[in-house]
Design a protein around this motif. Structure first.
Motif, short mmCIF file in Angstrom:
data_model
loop_
_atom_site.label_atom_id
_atom_site.label_comp_id
_atom_site.label_asym_id
_atom_site.label_seq_id
_atom_site.Cartn_x
_atom_site.Cartn_y
_atom_site.Cartn_z
N HIS A 195 -3.28 0.27 -3.50
CA HIS A 195 -2.90 -0.98 -2.85
C HIS A 195 -3.00 -2.11 -3.85
N ARG B 142 0.85 -1.18 0.00
CA ARG B 142 0.00 0.00 0.00
C ARG B 142 0.89 1.23 0.00
N ARG C 103 -10.08 2.97 1.55
CA ARG C 103 -9.14 2.35 2.51
C ARG C 103 -8.77 0.97 2.04
N PRO D 22 -3.62 13.60 2.03
CA PRO D 22 -3.58 12.51 1.04
C PRO D 22 -4.23 12.95 -0.26
N THR E 71 -3.81 7.23 -3.30
CA THR E 71 -3.63 6.01 -2.54
C THR E 71 -3.73 4.83 -3.49
N VAL F 212 0.52 5.71 0.02
CA VAL F 212 -0.32 6.90 0.12
C VAL F 212 0.54 8.08 -0.26
#
Length: 133
Positions: free
Chosen positions: A72, A57, A133, A67, A70, A59
């Motif tokens: 992942h 991951r 997230r 931020p 992002t 950011v």
């Protein structure tokens, strides 16, 4: 962790971080050309890597330490065998996600999921009011 004034990047030391850094270096790879002027480019990144599974991951942060990117990526594996004598690992599920904060505050999210070796990866774009997230 606070970023020292002389340090352009915050990095969490971990043996698997090269993959996370590579993920961040391609921050605009999945960004459609027509949206490039609508996002704030990241100035520095935090990188994370999981040691128990193949997962990374990153950011990215803008000049105000907020931020703005992002991403992942992960792979879940399971043992498989053709003859019940020799086993090998296959990817049973994988996901890749990248998201960019638009100048209007929304997030443009790209997500590609694969449900195993017999299923083609499917990718799609969506908007989100919050950072994924």
């Amino acid at each position: 962790m606070n970023r020292p004034a002389h340090c352009p990047r915050r990095m969490h030391l971990d043996a698997g971080l090269n993959a996370a850094r590579k993920l961040a270096n391609g921050w605009s790879r999945q960004l459609p050309a027509e949206w490039r002027d609508a996002v704030e480019p990241p100035l520095y990144f935090d990188h994370y890597s999981e040691y128990e599974i193949a997962a990374q991951r990153s950011v990215g942060y803008d000049a105000d330490d907020r931020p703005c990117f992002t991403a992942h990526r992960f792979q879940l594996t399971e043992p498989a065998s053709d003859d019940d004598e020799e086993f090998y690992e296959i990817v049973s599920r994988s996901e890749e996600m990248a998201a960019w904060r638009l100048r209007d505050g929304r997030w443009l999210v790209f997500r590609r999921e694969c449900a195993g070796p017999c299923h083609p990866a499917r990718g799609f774009y969506a908007f989100s009011p919050d950072m994924p997230r």
